[in-house]
Enzyme design. Structure first.
Site: not given
Ligand code: TYM
Length: 332
Positions: A112, A195, A198
């Site tokens: 990022k 991947k 978003k």
């Molecule tokens: P975020 O919002 O980017 O993504 C949310 C969840 O979706 C999963 N994900 C995917 N899984 C499979 N294939 C994909 N292409 C794909 N894209 C996204 C992500 O792995 C995630 O589980 N850092 C976290 C947010 C967070 C969090 C936490 C998660 C903040 N605090 C505490 C767990 C526990 C994130 O990037 O979410």
């Protein structure tokens, strides 16, 4: 019962298929038999450029989608991160236990920040994984349902928990990532080795949960495949077909070998049509329920207020222990 916590960012107007299969679907399954906490992580969302009005809108959309996929406000605690001040408070304590080098090794930060240029990326982007660790440790989570991209952040969380426990006495539970094989990395329809994301997928590469059937079908039909004709799971040589097989398998609960047999000699057209229908069938009721929930903002905000109250009670208890063990004077 065992604790579960996960978080999802309100950084877009809809969750996508990767979020749904990789994470959100597991949230729903895990509310059975677990004490579950699910958090819309708005504080994480401000680590990249954003507009306040968009953030407010997206936080409500994210919450509505969580209820729409089947999170039951009676069983699961669904809340917004910024409503519970302890997240930032614990993050500070954990930051003071994190090495600069340790934080600098996080690959999500490297990816990022590369986009912004090393020196203009915000410090919040650097400390993002430490706030995530605070989210998890505040609730004593045993399991954290996430996609594969979050594995490294979970390792950091465990390291920080261990370090705190070692220095100040047993306080935190060491959480395990809960990553489901086959759906841990759903890939971009136009770039099937990357991947689905978003922030980096093109509109044609991403399937949004709140999208209409027309565009969903069109995107699946136009998904990049190879020039062959055989429906076979071959990650190396046929990443596009492999991704679609994983998607259809997950959406219809059919093992991939069964799909290979079913589509033997049928060509890509029929197969893609079935993938498109499975996506539309899954997404449509979720979109309709989300729209209904968003139509009554007061009711949605009430659900989030109730979630925040439950989350706060747990977070406050953990934070009181942390304050004491870390050597802060009792608050007057
Ligand atoms: P975020 O919002 O980017 O993504 C949310 C969840 O979706 C999963 N994900 C995917 N899984 C499979 N294939 C994909 N292409 C794909 N894209 C996204 C992500 O792995 C995630 O589980 N850092 C976290 C947010 C967070 C969090 C936490 C998660 C903040 N605090 C505490 C767990 C526990 C994130 O990037 O979410």
């Amino acid at each position: 019962s065992p604790r579960v916590l996960s978080g999802i960012q309100p950084t877009a107007d809809s969750f996508h298929l990767g979020n749904y299969l990789g994470a959100v679907r597991q949230y729903v399954a895990l509310q059975e038999g677990h004490d579950a906490f699910y958090c819309v992580v708005d504080l994480h969302a401000i680590t990249v450029d954003y507009q306040p009005e968009a953030l407010r809108r997206r936080s409500r959309i994210a919450a509505a989608q969580l209820f729409a996929v089947g999170l039951d406000p009676e069983r699961s605690t669904v809340f917004v991160q910024s409503h519970v001040r302890e997240h930032t408070e614990l993050a500070w304590v954990l930051m003071c236990l994190t090495g600069m080098g340790e934080a600098g090794r996080m690959t999500q930060f490297k990816d990022k920040s590369a986009k912004y240029g090393e020196s203009s990326a915000g410090v919040g982007l650097f400390t993002y994984p430490i706030l995530q660790a605070a989210d998890i440790l505040l609730y004593g989570a045993d399991k954290v349902p996430v996609g594969a991209d979050q594995k490294q952040h979970l390792e950091l969380t465990r390291d920080l928990a261990q370090r705190f426990n070692h220095r100040f006495g047993e306080t935190f539970t060491l959480p395990e990532p809960y990553i489901v094989k086959g759906v841990e990395k759903i890939t971009d329809l136009q770039e099937p080795t990357a991947k689905m994301s978003k922030s980096s997928s093109s509109p044609a590469g991403i399937l949004d949960l709140l999208e209409q059937p027309g565009p969903l079908r069109k995107k699946v039909m136009r998904a990049v495949t190879d020039t062959g004709t055989e429906i076979a799971f071959d990650e190396e040589n046929k990443p596009g077909i492999a991704n679609l097989l994983r998607i259809l398998s997950a959406l219809t609960a059919t093992p991939i070998p069964d799909l290979e047999t079913r589509y033997a000699g049928q060509g890509y057209g029929t197969f893609k049509k079935d993938v498109a229908e499975a996506v539309v069938e899954t997404f449509t009721p979720i979109r309709e329920r989300t729209e209904k929930l968003l139509a009554d903002e007061d009711e949605l905000d009430k659900l989030l207020a109730a979630g925040a109250a439950r989350a706060r009670a747990v977070a406050a208890e953990t934070m009181a222990k942390v304050r004491d063990r870390a050597g802060f004077l009792p608050a007057p």
